[in-house]
Design an enzyme around this catalytic site. Structure first.
Site, mmCIF file in Angstrom:
data_model
loop_
_atom_site.group_PDB
_atom_site.id
_atom_site.type_symbol
_atom_site.label_atom_id
_atom_site.label_comp_id
_atom_site.label_asym_id
_atom_site.label_seq_id
_atom_site.Cartn_x
_atom_site.Cartn_y
_atom_site.Cartn_z
ATOM 1 N N HIS A 56 0.849 -1.193 0.000
ATOM 2 C CA HIS A 56 0.000 0.000 0.000
ATOM 3 C C HIS A 56 0.878 1.234 0.000
ATOM 4 C CE1 HIS A 56 0.836 -0.728 4.245
ATOM 5 N NE2 HIS A 56 0.426 0.483 4.543
ATOM 6 N N HIS A 58 1.541 3.808 2.074
ATOM 7 C CA HIS A 58 2.175 4.500 3.203
ATOM 8 C C HIS A 58 3.700 4.507 3.067
ATOM 9 C CE1 HIS A 58 -1.624 3.870 5.869
ATOM 10 N NE2 HIS A 58 -1.727 4.930 5.099
ATOM 11 N N ASP A 60 6.151 4.222 5.040
ATOM 12 C CA ASP A 60 7.016 3.216 5.673
ATOM 13 C C ASP A 60 7.018 1.896 4.890
ATOM 14 O OD1 ASP A 60 4.290 3.082 6.727
ATOM 15 O OD2 ASP A 60 5.011 1.505 8.067
ATOM 16 N N HIS A 61 6.275 1.867 3.785
ATOM 17 C CA HIS A 61 6.265 0.684 2.919
ATOM 18 C C HIS A 61 6.802 0.986 1.522
ATOM 19 C CE1 HIS A 61 3.792 -1.823 5.723
ATOM 20 N NE2 HIS A 61 3.596 -0.601 6.205
ATOM 21 N N HIS A 115 -7.231 -1.049 5.609
ATOM 22 C CA HIS A 115 -6.173 -0.221 6.217
ATOM 23 C C HIS A 115 -5.994 1.044 5.387
ATOM 24 C CE1 HIS A 115 -2.427 0.991 8.058
ATOM 25 N NE2 HIS A 115 -1.817 0.909 6.908
ATOM 26 N N ASP A 135 -0.279 -4.229 6.015
ATOM 27 C CA ASP A 135 -0.886 -3.700 7.243
ATOM 28 C C ASP A 135 -2.365 -4.082 7.347
ATOM 29 O OD1 ASP A 135 1.561 -2.629 7.692
ATOM 30 O OD2 ASP A 135 0.950 -0.528 7.610
ATOM 31 N N HIS A 175 4.441 -5.553 9.924
ATOM 32 C CA HIS A 175 5.026 -5.049 11.182
ATOM 33 C C HIS A 175 5.038 -6.152 12.228
ATOM 34 C CE1 HIS A 175 4.814 -0.637 10.233
ATOM 35 N NE2 HIS A 175 3.824 -1.040 9.439
HETATM 36 ZN ZN ZN Z 1 2.944 0.118 7.986
HETATM 37 ZN ZN ZN Z 2 0.186 1.351 6.508
#
Ligand code: ZN
Ligand code: ZN
Length: 263
Positions: A56, A58, A60-61, A115, A135, A175
């Site tokens: 996705h 975000h 952090d990905h 998410h 996520d 995560h």
């Molecule tokens: Zn994440």
């Molecule tokens: Zn996320």
């Protein structure tokens, strides 16, 4: 199929995954955050990264995309609906698409909103099926819906797609939140013996050594997959009396998610 999990060692507790063909050494990296770390892990295992997949949009990905592409020329794959946010996407994905890695690996794309609205999970079929779930599903938990998500959609994804996967499916989330999530399950369901044993083990485990669970285990210790359980419902009613004695599964899921937001 080779699966290498890479622990990002950051405060958000991200996992990256290298999925590779055992015959050719060609690999796909899932959700690169730290490009140097992903490249180093591939080099150490003799794997050649040819594709990048973002579950996705975000950051952090996706933050490692540019570094991995610059070093390897890999193609970037992501949900067609999230491609414009991510940028640099070579292949927009939709439900049912197949991703091939080398000669031996085939991954089915699942469209799994909740998410965020544009989230994919990858499903490897075969003797030991595996789910790379970003996520959406965590060990003993579910993703939050704070940044572009929707708990009703996440519920649909859980019941209509994830809960129907074979019990043997190995679960590879984005995560490491196992201990915290098991504690949440136990707060909902103090009588869940298996969750108590798993929590004890998780508390003494280094995150990089976290156990890989299966869907069968998730159905026993993940509150978000135990929506009909009388103890889960009874404890939830203490917080939300308005749900009544016989709430439907969707209401239970959405209220669990709401409770987890502030828990
Ligand atoms: Zn994440
Ligand atoms: Zn996320």
């Amino acid at each position: 199929m080779i699966v290498e999990r890479i622990w990002a060692a950051n405060s958000l507790r991200n996992f990256h995954y290298l999925i590779a063909c055992a015959e050719t050494g060609e690999a796909l990296i899932v959700d690169p955050l730290n490009a140097a770390q992903c490249l180093g892990a591939a080099r150490a295992k003799g794997l050649e990264i040819r594709q990048v997949l973002n579950t996705h949009e975000h950051r952090d990905h996706t933050d490692g995309n540019a570094g991995v592409v610059a070093a390897t020329g890999a193609r970037v794959l992501a949900h067609a609906g999230g491609a414009s946010v991510i940028g640099g996407v070579d292949r927009g994905l939709a439900r049912g698409d197949v991703i091939r890695i080398g000669r031996t690996v085939e991954l089915e794309v699942l469209d799994t909103p909740g998410h965020t609205r544009s989230h994919v999970c990858l499903l490897a079929h075969g003797d030991t099926p595996a789910l790379f779930c970003g996520d959406t599903l965590f060990n003993a938990g579910a993703g939050n819906c704070h940044n572009g998500g929707d708990p009703g959609l996440l519920y649909e994804t859980f019941v209509n797609q994830l809960a129907r996967l074979p019990d043997a499916t190995r679960v590879y989330p984005g995560h490491e939140y196992m201990a915290r999530n098991l504690a949440f399950t136990l707060d909902r369901e103090p009588g869940n013996r298996e969750a108590a044993v798993a929590l004890e083990a998780a508390m003494t485990q280094m995150p990089e050594e976290a156990r890989v669970t299966t869907m069968g285990e998730e159905k026993r210790v993940n509150a978000f997959l135990r929506l009909q359980h009388p103890e889960v419902i009874a404890k939830l009613r203490e917080k939300f009396p308005e749900i009544g004695e016989k709430p439907d599964a969707r209401t239970v899921f959405v209220k669990l998610r709401e409770l987890r937001n502030s828990w």
